[in-house]
Design an enzyme around this catalytic site. Structure first.
Site, PDB file in Angstrom:
ATOM      1  N   PHE A   1     -10.654  -4.000  10.687  1.00  0.00           N
ATOM      2  CA  PHE A   1     -11.866  -3.514  10.019  1.00  0.00           C
ATOM      3  C   PHE A   1     -11.794  -3.834   8.542  1.00  0.00           C
ATOM      4  O   PHE A   1     -10.767  -4.268   8.025  1.00  0.00           O
ATOM      5  CB  PHE A   1     -12.063  -2.005  10.235  1.00  0.00           C
TER       6      PHE A   1
ATOM      7  N   TYR B   1       0.778  -1.235   0.000  1.00  0.00           N
ATOM      8  CA  TYR B   1       0.000   0.000   0.000  1.00  0.00           C
ATOM      9  C   TYR B   1       0.811   1.287   0.000  1.00  0.00           C
ATOM     10  O   TYR B   1       0.244   2.368  -0.170  1.00  0.00           O
ATOM     11  CB  TYR B   1      -0.985  -0.020   1.173  1.00  0.00           C
TER      12      TYR B   1
END
Length: 419
Positions: A419, A124
């Site tokens: 999450f 990322y």
């Protein structure tokens, strides 16, 4: 055959969920009953897929969350999850296209940052994300912990620990979590689906549910619940007729030091338990120092956790708190995606709130990539360390030291949940 990137309609949900399972190596066909349960947690205008001939081959979803920043304020965050590419379609740029579409939408909505939990470290950074929080998992050898085995619990005049049900947790848990996360930089808001899924009110058949023990700490004077822990006990055959149970602490949150200490002592004092392991704890957790012998707590995992990408530099930097010193820093932020780059002036003062605004044409004191601004943002990383690594360029002597003082926090940020 062309591959289309788009958001979902209701008719796409089952196919998208199938692709998600494929991407995460779960060869599970969801039951007709489970699909609407999962659909209820999805915002379809924030759920994207790569479709080829009607078949979904990559998935991507985001959720609206509030992120607590140093100083106790919050910013709007684009919380990214469910990123997967089917094994037959890897290395075709699908994740990049999905990410670009989501970040562009988040920028247009006015989100200050985007956040995610990175499955793998190298992925990322190229999208402008930097590791902003870290976590530590512990294993405690309880016979060596040197706790007083006669410990009977906290002083009843101050508070008490009690077993509670999942239904009770759903009643008081959201308010307690709000208190804790407002005081915890890096923590994010939770919605009702989180509480339903983690207390057994909603169970996905493909995942199953193993009910933990829930214990709460209640303050005697106020009657408020100030802490909550969830743990599971594995009590196998006793070798040589000696107890050999182990406990896994699924979560533990506390709004006061007294609640935190009482909940840990409860878990560490359970009968027959010889080992306690924890899930994702703060990287500077107090747990070892609560033991008579801190060496009894061994680090099992210490790793990056939540990654952060700044989308709006003035909003993000104006929202957080800084060390109470007067400073004037001009930051040059590079962003290949063109979402948050530019030159910005950050001004702080002990008696006034911070201010960050665009400063086109100003000579920069510091230059850095947007991913490295993400590392600094919550206070976990050192500007001086980034300078040593060549990731932050100092154009004015002393500017990096000033940034280090401004951005660093007394306690390290912590995101308590996946999450």
């Amino acid at each position: 055959m062309g591959t289309e990137i788009r958001t979902l309609g209701d008719d796409d949900v089952a196919e998208w969920l199938k692709a998600l399972n494929n991407g995460f190596h779960r060869a599970v066909d969801l039951s007709p009953e489970e699909i609407p349960l999962r659909r209820a947690t999805m915002e379809l205008d924030r759920t994207r897929g790569a479709f080829e001939g009607g078949k979904c081959v990559a998935t991507f979803r985001s959720m609206p969350r509030e992120l607590t920043v140093p100083g106790g304020a919050t910013v709007s965050a684009d919380a990214i999850t469910n990123v997967s590419v089917t094994a037959t379609h890897r290395r075709r740029g699908l994740a990049s296209r999905l990410m670009a579409a989501d970040l562009a939408a988040a920028k247009e909505r006015g989100d200050a940052v985007a956040i995610l939990v990175a499955a793998e470290y190298p992925i990322y950074g190229r999208f402008g994300f930097g590791p902003a929080t870290w976590v530590t998992s512990w294993e405690v050898d309880t016979p060596r912990a040197a706790l007083d085995r006669r410990y009977a619990g906290p002083d009843p005049a101050e508070g008490g620990v009690e077993l509670v049900s999942g239904a009770e947790v759903r009643a008081f848990g959201p308010d307690l979590h709000e208190r804790v996360r407002r005081a915890t930089p890096g923590a994010i808001s939770r919605g009702k689906p989180w509480w339903d899924q983690h207390t057994g009110a909603v169970v996905y058949a493909s995942n199953g549910y193993s009910a933990p023990f829930f214990v709460a700490y209640r303050d005697t004077a106020t009657g408020e619940v100030d802490g909550l822990a969830a743990y599971r006990v594995n009590d196998p055959h006793w070798p040589n007729k000696l107890p050999h149970a182990d406990v896994t602490v699924v979560s533990l949150i506390a709004a006061t030091p007294a609640a935190e200490a009482a909940l840990w002592r409860h878990v560490l004092s359970l009968d027959w338990v010889t080992k306690v392991t924890t899930d994702h704890r703060p990287p500077d957790d107090v747990l070892p120092l609560l033991l008579g012998d801190p060496r009894a707590a061994r680090v099992e995992t210490h790793a990056d956790f939540m990654w952060l990408r700044v989308l709006d530099v003035p909003v993000a930097l104006s929202a957080r708190g800084y060390a109470p010193v007067a400073a004037d820093l001009v930051l040059e932020v590079r962003d290949e995606a063109g979402l948050a780059g530019g030159t910005f002036r950050l001004e702080t003062a002990p008696d006034a709130g911070p201010r960050c605004a665009p400063a086109p044409g100003a000579a920069p004191d510091l230059s850095l990539d947007v991913a490295d601004l993400g590392r600094l943002y919550l206070g976990d990383e050192s500007a001086l360390r980034l300078t040593t690594l060549g990731l932050l360029a100092e154009h004015r002597p002393g500017a990096a030291a000033t940034a280090d003082v401004l951005f660093r926090t007394a306690r390290r940020p912590w995101c308590p949940e996946v999450f």
